[in-house]
Design an enzyme around this catalytic site. Structure first.
Site, PDB file in Angstrom:
ATOM      1  N   ALA A  46      15.389   4.860  39.563  1.00 12.30           N
ATOM      2  CA  ALA A  46      15.037   4.263  38.305  1.00 12.30           C
ATOM      3  C   ALA A  46      15.730   4.438  37.275  1.00 12.30           C
ATOM      4  CB  ALA A  46      13.676   4.366  38.360  1.00 12.30           C
ATOM      5  N   GLU A 245      33.583   8.928  51.666  1.00 11.35           N
ATOM      6  CA  GLU A 245      32.361   9.784  50.570  1.00 11.35           C
ATOM      7  C   GLU A 245      33.989  11.045  50.547  1.00 11.35           C
ATOM      8  OE1 GLU A 245      28.552   8.116  50.077  1.00 11.35           O
ATOM      9  OE2 GLU A 245      28.532   9.891  51.233  1.00 11.35           O
ATOM     10  N   HIS A 269      23.767   0.023  55.977  1.00 10.61           N
ATOM     11  CA  HIS A 269      24.691  -0.432  55.495  1.00 10.61           C
ATOM     12  C   HIS A 269      26.385  -1.191  56.402  1.00 10.61           C
ATOM     13  CE1 HIS A 269      23.174   1.175  52.168  1.00 10.61           C
ATOM     14  NE2 HIS A 269      23.927   1.908  51.771  1.00 10.61           N
ATOM     15  N   THR A 431      44.233  -8.569  45.846  1.00 10.62           N
ATOM     16  CA  THR A 431      43.411  -7.351  44.272  1.00 10.62           C
ATOM     17  C   THR A 431      42.902  -8.038  43.342  1.00 10.62           C
ATOM     18  OG1 THR A 431      45.008  -5.779  45.628  1.00 10.62           O
ATOM     19  CG2 THR A 431      43.626  -5.462  43.607  1.00 10.62           C
TER      20      THR A 431
END
Length: 522
Positions: A46, A245, A269, A431
């Site tokens: 949140a 990541e 995902h 790009t």
């Protein structure tokens, strides 16, 4: 000097705002009263995403005029304290402070438990008061469940009992992942929700479906005739969908250890991106037509076997230049010493249909790796009847880079400049920050929130999609747990376990290492 990257906190241009508002008029009545209720208003999601996104949409005049934002949580908070918790993430500019004050005036807070009716009754009273202030116009309701799965059932039950519309407006419920822990728990949650709400009231949000380049997948595939003839097993050698990541679990290790990277990233995902890459052309851009085709892909996919999976777990790498590198996954005090939870996973998915039979789909995801990126890499087969010296021609690749530096580029062979006839790898490059310098790409949550307001479910996960996605991965998750498979260790900042590369090579993926795309400079 690198080209300027527009921040998601930058305002959208006035021309684009007008264009968006005009296109939204068909599905969104700007004068009707709305409430947007955030359950879990004191939580990280949140503070970091939901409130900032609502602010940006409010600032850009993309939300209804008569709207109220109600936070709900167990914490003893005031609106002032709530504001303090998320204001820094809103990145309010000096000339926006008055508008931000107006945004805060539309915010309120209700304290309540999740497992008793009293708090929900106070919430309903707050909505009733807002309706009276709005000349007793019926209020449309959006409920965002930014909550742990353990309270989904009780909160949704209390919502149905206390806080629904009366038939003269609508109610929509947004549910944040995880959508269950495995096939059984996911089906139980779906069955529970189906007893309370209609399918068109349920919005299972996967924010990756709102990302610009994921949205671009369908346009690339079905809007360009040049790609269509080669988008099949005759021309494509493999498809790799990566999510990397460059940081560890940080403060989420306690939660992460109950889930692992397969549940946290791959099942949702990456599996959603796979369906967009592999699906057939839908009959239309209608949400149900698109989701029907995605389900067909998931039905055709074989259950992943353990032999087609590599799992890894990162260890400390003090020599690597990163603030987290000195601590491995199990060095975190909230992680059990005997944890076998993977922080890296590679799975090979096989799709048993005419278009894709024999083409491996590699789903690869991991934490504490050498870079941060998410991309789709389509590797094409070798040229037939190669007339150049052996080894000179490399496989062509179409790469859609989801983040960072959104781009689409085609790696291909060209003649080396000069008098000779040698060849070299180069790229045709789109790009986004270079081609669309003045365009601020919307944040995924901005796009998805607007779609909920407008009632579009194109980029939300349907019940049967969820079921078939879990069907593919649940057996191998159970086998990993039952056999207590030890993850392969890999160093923080590395490419991950070499066993992952070996598995991809086994299925025909060729990594030459002779070419690397570099984001263009101005």
């Amino acid at each position: 000097m690198a080209c300027k990257r527009h921040s998601v906190s930058d305002p959208i241009s006035k021309d684009l705002v007008e264009c968006l508002r005009e296109s939204m008029q068909r599905d969104l009545k700007f004068e009707t009263p709305y409430v947007f209720v955030i359950f879990g208003a004191s939580g990280d999601l949140a503070k970091k995403k939901i409130y900032p996104t609502l602010w940006w949409l409010f600032r850009d005049n993309l939300l209804p005029v008569n709207i109220k934002f109600i936070g709900y949580a167990r914490s003893d908070l005031t609106v002032f304290k709530l504001r303090e918790s998320f204001e820094k993430n809103c990145k309010v500019r000096e000339n926006e402070k008055c508008a931000f004050d107006d945004f805060i005036k539309k915010c309120s807070y209700v304290q309540g438990q999740y497992d008793t009716s009293e708090g929900f009754q106070r919430l309903q009273s707050s909505i009733d008061d807002f309706q009276k202030e709005s000349n007793n116009q019926a209020v449309n309701r959006l409920y965002y469940l930014a909550l742990p799965p353990s309270v989904f059932n009780v909160v949704s039950t209390e919502l149905k009992k206390n806080c629904m519309d009366h038939g003269d407006s609508w109610t929509r419920v947004i549910i944040e992942k995880p959508f269950g822990h495995d096939l059984k728990s996911s089906c139980e949650l779906s069955t529970h929700l189906a007893k309370l709400f209609k399918e068109d009231q349920i919005y299972r949000i996967d924010h990756y479906l709102g990302k610009e380049m994921v949205q671009n997948l369908m346009v690339m595939r079905f809007g360009n005739r040049i790609l269509a003839p080669s988008w099949n097993r005759d021309h494509i050698a493999s498809v790799m969908i990566s999510f990397k990541e460059d940081f560890g679990t940080g403060g989420r290790a306690g939660y992460f250890d109950t889930a692992g990277i397969i549940r946290d990233v791959m099942q949702n995902h990456l599996m959603q991106i796979l369906t967009l890459v592999a699906m057939e052309k839908p009959a239309s851009l209608n949400a149900e037509d698109i989701r029907d085709e995605k389900v067909k892909v998931l039905k055709a996919a074989k259950v992943v076997e353990l032999k087609d999976v590599v799992v890894g777990q990162y260890i400390a790498s003090p020599e690597f230049d990163h603030p987290e590198a000195s601590q491995g996954y199990k060095d975190d005090k909230s992680v059990p010493a005997d944890s076998t939870t993977p922080t890296y996973a590679l799975a090979v998915v096989h799709i048993n249909n005419e278009r894709w039979e024999g083409v491996p789909f590699f789903l690869r995801c991991g934490k504490a790796l050498n870079e941060k990126k998410a991309e789709v890499r389509i590797q094409f087969k070798e040229v037939s009847g190669d007339i150049y010296p052996s080894g000179e021609l490399k496989r062509s690749e179409l790469v859609m880079r989801v983040q960072p530096n959104e781009a689409v580029y085609m790696k291909l062979m060209t003649k080396k400049p000069g008098m000779g006839f040698g060849v070299e790898e180069t790229e045709l490059d789109l790009t986004y920050n270079n081609r669309f310098k003045e365009v601020r790409l919307p944040d995924a949550y901005e796009r998805l929130f607007l779609e909920v307001f407008m009632g579009s479910q194109i980029n939300f996960v349907r019940t049967d999609e969820l079921e078939y996605a879990w069907r593919i991965l649940t057996p191998v998750l159970e086998e990993l747990k039952k056999k207590k498979v030890q993850p392969v260790q890999y160093k923080f900042g590395s490419r991950g376990p070499t066993e992952g590369d070996e598995l991809m090579k086994k299925y025909g993926f060729i990594f030459t290492g002779t070419y690397k795309w570099v984001a263009p400079k101005l």
